[in-house]
Design a protein around this motif. Structure first.
Motif, PDB file in Angstrom:
ATOM      1  N   ALA A 244       0.705  -1.140   0.028  1.00  0.00           N
ATOM      2  CA  ALA A 244      -0.079  -0.172  -0.414  1.00  0.00           C
ATOM      3  C   ALA A 244       1.006   1.439   0.016  1.00  0.00           C
ATOM      4  CB  ALA A 244      -1.122   0.580   1.401  1.00  0.00           C
ATOM      5  N   SER A 245       1.757   1.035   0.736  1.00  0.00           N
ATOM      6  CA  SER A 245       3.044   2.409   0.683  1.00  0.00           C
ATOM      7  C   SER A 245       3.802   2.636  -0.500  1.00  0.00           C
ATOM      8  CB  SER A 245       3.723   2.594   2.028  1.00  0.00           C
ATOM      9  OG  SER A 245       4.987   1.462   1.989  1.00  0.00           O
ATOM     10  N   TYR A 246       3.707   1.506  -1.236  1.00  0.00           N
ATOM     11  CA  TYR A 246       4.463   1.762  -2.400  1.00  0.00           C
ATOM     12  C   TYR A 246       3.614   2.034  -3.101  1.00  0.00           C
ATOM     13  CZ  TYR A 246       7.576  -0.957  -6.062  1.00  0.00           C
ATOM     14  OH  TYR A 246       7.926  -0.660  -7.049  1.00  0.00           O
ATOM     15  N   LEU A 247       2.547   1.363  -3.478  1.00  0.00           N
ATOM     16  CA  LEU A 247       1.516   2.070  -4.190  1.00  0.00           C
ATOM     17  C   LEU A 247       1.600   3.624  -4.421  1.00  0.00           C
ATOM     18  CD1 LEU A 247      -1.957   0.840  -4.717  1.00  0.00           C
ATOM     19  CD2 LEU A 247      -2.091   2.882  -4.609  1.00  0.00           C
ATOM     20  N   TYR A 248       1.129   4.343  -3.051  1.00  0.00           N
ATOM     21  CA  TYR A 248       1.407   5.908  -2.853  1.00  0.00           C
ATOM     22  C   TYR A 248       1.931   6.349  -2.974  1.00  0.00           C
ATOM     23  CZ  TYR A 248       1.842  10.302  -0.258  1.00  0.00           C
ATOM     24  OH  TYR A 248       1.623  11.236   0.366  1.00  0.00           O
ATOM     25  N   TYR A 249       3.350   5.784  -2.896  1.00  0.00           N
ATOM     26  CA  TYR A 249       5.209   6.510  -3.348  1.00  0.00           C
ATOM     27  C   TYR A 249       4.885   6.880  -4.606  1.00  0.00           C
ATOM     28  CZ  TYR A 249       9.793   6.347  -4.997  1.00  0.00           C
ATOM     29  OH  TYR A 249      10.609   6.954  -5.286  1.00  0.00           O
ATOM     30  N   TYR A 250       4.974   5.569  -5.702  1.00  0.00           N
ATOM     31  CA  TYR A 250       4.524   5.748  -7.070  1.00  0.00           C
ATOM     32  C   TYR A 250       3.884   7.122  -7.431  1.00  0.00           C
ATOM     33  CZ  TYR A 250       8.155   2.917  -9.178  1.00  0.00           C
ATOM     34  OH  TYR A 250       9.352   2.167  -9.943  1.00  0.00           O
ATOM     35  N   SER A 251       2.381   6.755  -6.794  1.00  0.00           N
ATOM     36  CA  SER A 251       1.567   8.022  -7.253  1.00  0.00           C
ATOM     37  C   SER A 251       1.139   9.389  -7.511  1.00  0.00           C
ATOM     38  CB  SER A 251      -0.110   6.802  -6.919  1.00  0.00           C
ATOM     39  OG  SER A 251       0.591   5.330  -7.357  1.00  0.00           O
ATOM     40  N   PHE A 252       1.062   9.264  -6.091  1.00  0.00           N
ATOM     41  CA  PHE A 252       0.924  10.599  -5.299  1.00  0.00           C
ATOM     42  C   PHE A 252       1.783  11.028  -3.900  1.00  0.00           C
ATOM     43  CE2 PHE A 252      -2.390   7.701  -5.256  1.00  0.00           C
ATOM     44  CZ  PHE A 252      -3.757   9.044  -6.130  1.00  0.00           C
ATOM     45  N   SER A 253       2.756  10.798  -3.998  1.00  0.00           N
ATOM     46  CA  SER A 253       4.146  11.689  -2.898  1.00  0.00           C
ATOM     47  C   SER A 253       4.974  12.301  -3.962  1.00  0.00           C
ATOM     48  CB  SER A 253       5.053   9.483  -2.610  1.00  0.00           C
ATOM     49  OG  SER A 253       5.962  10.726  -2.035  1.00  0.00           O
ATOM     50  N   ALA A 254       4.571  13.611  -2.159  1.00  0.00           N
ATOM     51  CA  ALA A 254       5.269  13.884  -3.338  1.00  0.00           C
ATOM     52  C   ALA A 254       7.088  13.995  -3.228  1.00  0.00           C
ATOM     53  CB  ALA A 254       5.451  15.671  -2.516  1.00  0.00           C
ATOM     54  N   GLY A 255       7.930  14.528  -4.560  1.00  0.00           N
ATOM     55  CA  GLY A 255       8.681  14.239  -5.201  1.00  0.00           C
ATOM     56  C   GLY A 255       8.971  12.537  -5.385  1.00  0.00           C
ATOM     57  N   GLY A 256       7.904  11.682  -5.303  1.00  0.00           N
ATOM     58  CA  GLY A 256       7.757  10.736  -6.038  1.00  0.00           C
ATOM     59  C   GLY A 256       8.254  10.202  -7.558  1.00  0.00           C
ATOM     60  N   PRO A 257       7.483   9.025  -8.447  1.00  0.00           N
ATOM     61  CA  PRO A 257       8.240   9.109  -9.754  1.00  0.00           C
ATOM     62  C   PRO A 257       6.766   9.544 -10.477  1.00  0.00           C
ATOM     63  CG  PRO A 257       8.394   7.262  -9.030  1.00  0.00           C
ATOM     64  CD  PRO A 257       7.874   8.263  -7.924  1.00  0.00           C
ATOM     65  N   ASN A 258       5.207  10.013  -9.307  1.00  0.00           N
ATOM     66  CA  ASN A 258       3.948   9.756  -9.737  1.00  0.00           C
ATOM     67  C   ASN A 258       3.712   9.381 -11.374  1.00  0.00           C
ATOM     68  OD1 ASN A 258       1.967  11.627 -10.335  1.00  0.00           O
ATOM     69  ND2 ASN A 258       3.143  13.778 -11.371  1.00  0.00           N
ATOM     70  N   LYS A 259       4.007   7.874 -10.816  1.00  0.00           N
ATOM     71  CA  LYS A 259       3.807   6.740 -12.034  1.00  0.00           C
ATOM     72  C   LYS A 259       1.906   6.735 -11.456  1.00  0.00           C
ATOM     73  CE  LYS A 259       7.383   6.365 -14.910  1.00  0.00           C
ATOM     74  NZ  LYS A 259       6.857   7.097 -16.816  1.00  0.00           N
ATOM     75  N   MET A 260       1.219   6.764 -12.001  1.00  0.00           N
ATOM     76  CA  MET A 260      -0.163   6.368 -11.374  1.00  0.00           C
ATOM     77  C   MET A 260      -0.607   5.413 -12.135  1.00  0.00           C
ATOM     78  SD  MET A 260      -2.333   9.064 -10.017  1.00  0.00           S
ATOM     79  CE  MET A 260      -1.589  10.313  -9.349  1.00  0.00           C
ATOM     80  N   GLY A 261       0.233   4.828 -13.205  1.00  0.00           N
ATOM     81  CA  GLY A 261       0.097   3.059 -13.876  1.00  0.00           C
ATOM     82  C   GLY A 261       0.715   2.989 -13.555  1.00  0.00           C
ATOM     83  N   VAL A 262       1.746   2.823 -13.074  1.00  0.00           N
ATOM     84  CA  VAL A 262       2.416   1.616 -12.780  1.00  0.00           C
ATOM     85  C   VAL A 262       1.904   1.241 -11.480  1.00  0.00           C
ATOM     86  CG1 VAL A 262       4.904   1.246 -11.298  1.00  0.00           C
ATOM     87  CG2 VAL A 262       4.899   2.175 -13.228  1.00  0.00           C
ATOM     88  N   GLY A 263       1.180   2.528 -10.041  1.00  0.00           N
ATOM     89  CA  GLY A 263       0.118   2.183  -8.927  1.00  0.00           C
ATOM     90  C   GLY A 263      -0.438   1.267  -9.050  1.00  0.00           C
ATOM     91  N   ALA A 264      -1.662   2.023  -9.786  1.00  0.00           N
ATOM     92  CA  ALA A 264      -2.630   0.902 -10.742  1.00  0.00           C
ATOM     93  C   ALA A 264      -2.244  -0.580 -10.612  1.00  0.00           C
ATOM     94  CB  ALA A 264      -2.929   1.491 -11.855  1.00  0.00           C
ATOM     95  N   SER A 265      -0.825  -1.258 -10.821  1.00  0.00           N
ATOM     96  CA  SER A 265      -0.096  -1.981 -11.467  1.00  0.00           C
ATOM     97  C   SER A 265      -0.217  -2.294  -9.908  1.00  0.00           C
ATOM     98  CB  SER A 265       0.877  -2.232 -12.306  1.00  0.00           C
ATOM     99  OG  SER A 265       1.621  -1.501 -11.555  1.00  0.00           O
ATOM    100  N   VAL A 266       0.261  -2.098  -9.214  1.00  0.00           N
ATOM    101  CA  VAL A 266       0.519  -2.587  -7.204  1.00  0.00           C
ATOM    102  C   VAL A 266      -0.494  -3.410  -6.844  1.00  0.00           C
ATOM    103  CG1 VAL A 266       1.228  -1.292  -4.948  1.00  0.00           C
ATOM    104  CG2 VAL A 266       2.787  -0.936  -7.091  1.00  0.00           C
ATOM    105  N   ALA A 267      -2.402  -1.888  -7.160  1.00  0.00           N
ATOM    106  CA  ALA A 267      -3.308  -2.291  -6.468  1.00  0.00           C
ATOM    107  C   ALA A 267      -4.178  -3.609  -7.325  1.00  0.00           C
ATOM    108  CB  ALA A 267      -4.586  -1.286  -7.174  1.00  0.00           C
ATOM    109  N   PHE A 268      -3.525  -3.121  -8.499  1.00  0.00           N
ATOM    110  CA  PHE A 268      -3.708  -5.011  -9.232  1.00  0.00           C
ATOM    111  C   PHE A 268      -3.571  -6.098  -8.152  1.00  0.00           C
ATOM    112  CE2 PHE A 268      -5.226  -6.703 -13.214  1.00  0.00           C
ATOM    113  CZ  PHE A 268      -5.039  -7.963 -12.816  1.00  0.00           C
ATOM    114  N   VAL A 269      -2.396  -5.609  -8.407  1.00  0.00           N
ATOM    115  CA  VAL A 269      -1.362  -7.383  -6.996  1.00  0.00           C
ATOM    116  C   VAL A 269      -2.530  -7.592  -6.261  1.00  0.00           C
ATOM    117  CG1 VAL A 269       0.927  -7.446  -6.416  1.00  0.00           C
ATOM    118  CG2 VAL A 269       1.227  -7.320  -8.194  1.00  0.00           C
TER     119      VAL A 269
END
Lengths: 292, 295
Positions: A244-269
């Motif tokens: 869950a925190s990995y998803l947050y880091y990839y999608s929303f975290s300030a200073g993170g990669p801001n890659k929501m698609g990757v976040g969605a694939s973590v949600a898939f997992v």
């Protein structure tokens, strides 16, 4: 059933709840699965423009921190399902059979952390575990607990157990109160001692409650986010990240990669994990019913 | 729910001195483990700034002071742009509106599930049961865009609707189970007397369902008051931060607050819950136990 057939009036009862449920739960849930095949950032308006196939999954497959997050999630779930349930089982038996004068008060104290926000609990423990915190003063050490790659996940599990053990405890207690005591009385006549009673009678009788507690902790374990976020933010260097925190880091975290698609694939997992467990549970319970 | 009868189960439990001593030691150990962190934070929060790093037996301050609490209020207002009273107001609005919305819709929907016929009933119900096991984070990204699309991101409605979608199955599950436990003769007698379905629900089922509704209120109150990730992402405007979001910002911010202010801020969020819990503890424990049995 009041009526033998379907009446259109039924929809009036149903529609508000079902509409909200579909719009804000089912549809986003399914969309999340679809979105894991697209590449998009937090600023885009057309999310479905850039189809990338399974690129997002390849990306997380190749990311070492994804595997750490997956491993940590399973470790966390393991801690919640086995350690937390186990301690709660022993504690509830001790309180129930220990003839405490203040057993209601004892249970209320141990239960109390359950009603607190995980954020508050995490912050309470953060100061205790810091290098100049009270744990080091008590132990006479100078150790930076939350920066330890090997210990940090166990500390998070400990804090989570601290918060939720009372929940399992009161569920066990309800199980103990409704337990059939005839067997215990019979074992008294046979002269069984207390450890024989606990291991051969009480724990087997509590098995359905144990299963319930394990399922509750399993579901709760996959949800863990708040405690990780406030205690370590996934650190040191992503070594305490959970899914869950990995998803947050990839999608929303300030200073993170801001890659929501990757976040969605973590949600898939996460979705796949829960679904596998749910299906396994149905198969196992069907099998048990057949054997019984 | 709470029967405090002394149990006579198993005479040998009473006779064994080892069991007696072991239970005392173990339970005392756990009570200390549970209480100590909370007392320690309380202790930190009431120390004067000069004595904040030392205390008798780690807990008893050398010098008491409430300066940290004043600092905590000032710090929140200046650095977060949202005061503690405002955070509590935000949380109260979000919690009360979501709980009201969820329960009022669940009362009717659960009735359709328990007493009326409609197509795909059990399939829909199974989807609801399955959704209870899903972590909230799975819905995070699509919900974020749906709320943007609806133009309600950064408003109370965003979080209220997200909570409603996520928690409505719990309300329906509990109320349906409860409605179905009500003896069939009661509703049958009602229909024979010519009551409509609406009258049956309002006059027969609802008055009996008060304990189930109380259970729902408790569970939903805890879930929404303590919820963090939706509140953080869907309401990023500081003035509408809820208590957990504001507190997390104070506790994990880059510009460090001093340890006394930090602890006072944490205690400000814990003390009200502690008071509510002290008053309603039986309800909380009974409610959460009943809520667990829905699985």
């Amino acid at each position: 059933m009041i009526y033998k057939t379907f009446h259109f009036r039924t929809l009036l009862y149903l529609l508000p709840a079902v509409f909200i449920f579909l719009t804000f739960n089912v549809i986003p849930g399914l969309t999340s699965l679809v979105l894991s095949f697209f590449d998009f950032t937090g600023f885009e308006t057309n999310l479905f423009r850039n189809f990338v196939g399974i690129d997002n999954f390849i990306k997380i497959y190749e990311d070492k921190y994804f595997w750490i997050a997956l491993k940590n999630t399973f470790l966390f779930v393991f801690g919640a399902v086995f350690i937390q349930t186990g301690i709660a089982l022993i504690l509830s038996i001790f309180i129930f059979f220990g003839n405490f004068k203040f057993s209601v008060l004892v249970r209320s104290i141990i239960f109390f952390p359950c009603v607190l926000a995980p954020v508050s609990v995490g912050l309470v423990w953060k100061k205790i575990l810091e290098q100049d915190g009270v744990l080091n003063s008590i132990l006479g050490l100078d150790y930076s607990w939350l920066s330890s790659v090997s210990l940090v996940m166990w500390l998070i599990i400990m804090v989570n157990t601290w918060q939720w053990i009372g929940y399992n405890l009161v569920i066990y207690y309800a199980g103990l109160q409704s337990m059939n005591i005839e067997l215990l009385e019979a074992s008294d006549i046979d002269g069984a001692n207390w450890s024989q009673k606990i291991f051969s009678i009480v724990i087997p009788l509590l098995w359905p409650t144990t299963i319930l507690n394990m399922i509750l902790n399993l579901i709760g374990g996959f949800r863990a986010f708040d405690i990780v976020y406030v205690l370590t933010r996934g650190g040191p260097a992503h070594y305490s990240e959970v899914l869950a925190s990995y998803l947050y880091y990839y999608s929303f975290s300030a200073g993170g990669p801001n890659k929501m698609g990757v976040g969605a694939s973590v949600a898939f997992v996460i979705f796949a994990c829960i679904l596998t467990i749910a299906v396994a549970r149905i198969i196992v319970s069907k099998k048990l019913r057949k054997e019984a | 729910m709470e029967t405090n009868k002394t149990n006579n189960y198993g005479a040998s439990f009473k006779r064994s001195p080892i069991f007696y001593i072991v239970t005392r030691i173990v339970v005392l150990f756990f009570i200390i483990i549970i209480i100590f962190p909370l007392l320690y934070t309380l202790s930190l929060s009431v120390r004067s700034p000069e004595t904040v790093y030392s205390a008798r037996y780690f807990l008893i301050p050398y010098e008491f002071s409430f300066a940290n609490y004043i600092d905590a209020f000032v710090n929140a207002e200046q650095k977060l742009k949202v005061s503690f009273p405002r955070m509590f107001l935000n949380s109260a609005v979000v919690t009360s509106l979501s709980v009201t919305l969820i329960i009022s819709m669940s009362i009717f929907a659960a009735f359709a599930f328990s007493h009326l016929r409609f197509p795909l009933k059990e399939s829909l119900y199974n989807v609801m049961i399955a959704s209870v096991a899903m972590p909230a984070q799975v819905l995070l990204i699509p919900l974020f865009y749906i709320l943007i699309y609806l133009g309600i991101i950064n408003t109370y409605q965003a979080v209220i609707l997200a909570y409603a979608g996520f928690l409505i199955p719990i309300g329906i599950l509990i109320l349906r189970m409860f409605y179905e436990q009500i003896p069939y003769e009661l509703t049958e007698a009602g229909t024979v007397d010519g009551a409509s379905d609406f009258q049956l629900l309002m006059r027969v089922l609802l008055p009996l369902a008060k304990p189930a509704i109380a259970t729902c209120v408790i569970l939903l109150f805890l879930d929404t008051w303590n919820e963090f990730i939706y509140a953080m992402i869907f309401m990023q405007d500081p003035t509408i931060h809820t208590v957990p979001v504001g507190l997390a910002k104070i506790g994990t911010s880059r510009y460090q607050v001093n340890i006394g202010t930090y602890s006072a801020s944490v205690m400000i969020t814990i003390i009200p819950v502690m008071i509510i819990f002290a008053v309603f503890q039986r309800w909380f424990i009974a409610g959460m136990t009943m809520g667990a049995l829905k699985h």
